[in-house]
Design a protein around this motif. Structure first.
Motif: not given
Ligand code: COA
Length: 322
Positions: A75-82, A108-113, A116-120
């Motif tokens: 019930x939630x999808x987050x993709x961290x990607x640049x 999407x979440x954009x925090x470069x490298x 994934x930590x921002x998405x978590x």
């Protein structure tokens, strides 16, 4: 109280392996230089018809299988990607469509490298607040698309890949804490100085490439990633000996070793995949996590500190009980 726990991990690497010997044929470099300065022997590069979404879907399917859940239970999808497939919709929406899921938020979440930590961090907050019960969190990149393959200072360092976790709601805490930081005054030290709104002609010309002040980035990465270990341990009243594993962002073995030394974490507790993956940006930490879970190194009940650092600068960490 509701907490979030990792209930499944997955990852995916493109088939094509590019070794340092392959790079010797492309730019004025050699295996000895690359290995000594970065610890990298090889990296995976996505095929011409393979996109970030394709890597993300494979990693997601592996994580879903490991968690033993159905796609419609997410019930939630987050993709961290640049390196999103398209300007819009988000890669998360593309993943959602491919997984046949309709309705729950996907973004999407954009925090470069450090993405994934921002998405978590975000997914953990959704679950703790009761807004979601099961989250799919992915780090996926085709970083090779924003690399100048004639620039030996950058092209030897990066690779493509994807990693994913399923977070589930639980009465027992899995994610013990998350910590995020950014400092935009360093925006020029590691960047692609072009995009849709600025310097778009470079995108059209196919020259939207990563630029980097390697030495400055190195120093900052070591300081930020070792300081945030202390911040994370302090927040949880943890001694560093309580930690079973450290998974630092896999950018460079010299950064990883320097962080381990400064934080007094013995090398045998530090997970390293950079030799085979290169720097896969937002994918590096979930890729290393999945490999370590599947190989049996990381097991249930152990304490793992994951951390990332990237352009912005951005940096973050999470302390996890598996
Ligand atoms: N092969 C051979 N020689 C290379 C080379 C390559 N791939 N890349 C650079 N060189 C040369 C340089 O041109 C320079 O030559 P010169 O002295 O004749 O000018 C020499 O090697 C030394 O370059 P320098 O930049 O001082 O090397 P370094 O020891 O600082 O290492 C990095 C360079 C990029 C490996 C290092 O700075 C680094 O790891 N930085 C962090 C990068 C990173 O991880 N970024 C992502 C963070 S998320």
């Amino acid at each position: 109280m509701i907490y979030s726990r990792i209930i499944g991990t997955g990852s995916y690497l493109p088939e094509k392996v590019v070794t340092n010997a392959d790079l010797e044929k492309m730019v004025d470099t050699n295996d000895e230089w690359i290995y000594a300065r970065s610890g990298i022997r090889e990296r995976r590069i996505a095929g011409e018809d393979e996109f970030t979404c394709d890597l993300a879907v494979q990693a997601a399917q592996n994580a879903i299988q490991a968690a033993g859940i159905r796609n419609d239970g997410i019930d939630l999808i987050i993709v961290a990607t640049t390196t999103a497939d398209q300007v819009f919709p988000s890669t998360a929406c593309l993943v959602q469509q491919r997984l046949g899921i309709s309705g729950p938020p996907a973004f999407d979440v954009q925090a470069v490298c450090a993405g994934f930590l921002f998405a978590i961090d975000i997914a953990d907050k959704f679950i703790r607040s009761g807004s979601a019960r099961t989250a799919l969190v992915i780090g996926a990149e085709t970083f090779s698309r924003i690399i100048d393959w004639t620039d030996r200072r950058t092209c030897v360092l990066f690779g493509d890949g994807a990693g994913a976790v399923i977070l589930g709601a639980d009465r027992e805490p899995g994610i013990l804490s998350t910590h995020l930081h950014s400092d935009g005054k360093y925006k020029d030290l590691l960047c692609v100085p072009t995009g849709v709104s600025r310097n778009y002609e470079r995108v059209k010309a196919g020259t939207a490439y990563t630029t980097m002040e390697g030495g400055e980035v190195f120093r900052w990465a070591v300081t930020a990633m070792s300081d945030i270990i202390d911040e994370t341990l302090d927040a949880n009243h943890f001694d560093r000996n309580d930690l079973d594993w450290l998974i630092p962002h896999q950018a460079n073995i010299r950064i990883i070793n320097a962080v381990g030394r400064r934080a007094a974490i013995p090398p045998e507790k530090v997970i390293v995949t950079v030799d085979r993956h290169g720097n896969t940006s937002a994918a590096s930490v979930p890729l290393a996590l999945d490999e370590s879970v599947r190989s049996g190194r990381i097991s249930t009940g152990q304490h793992v500190l994951i951390e990332g650092f990237g352009g912005g600068f951005t940096w973050g960490s999470a302390l996890i009980r598996m």
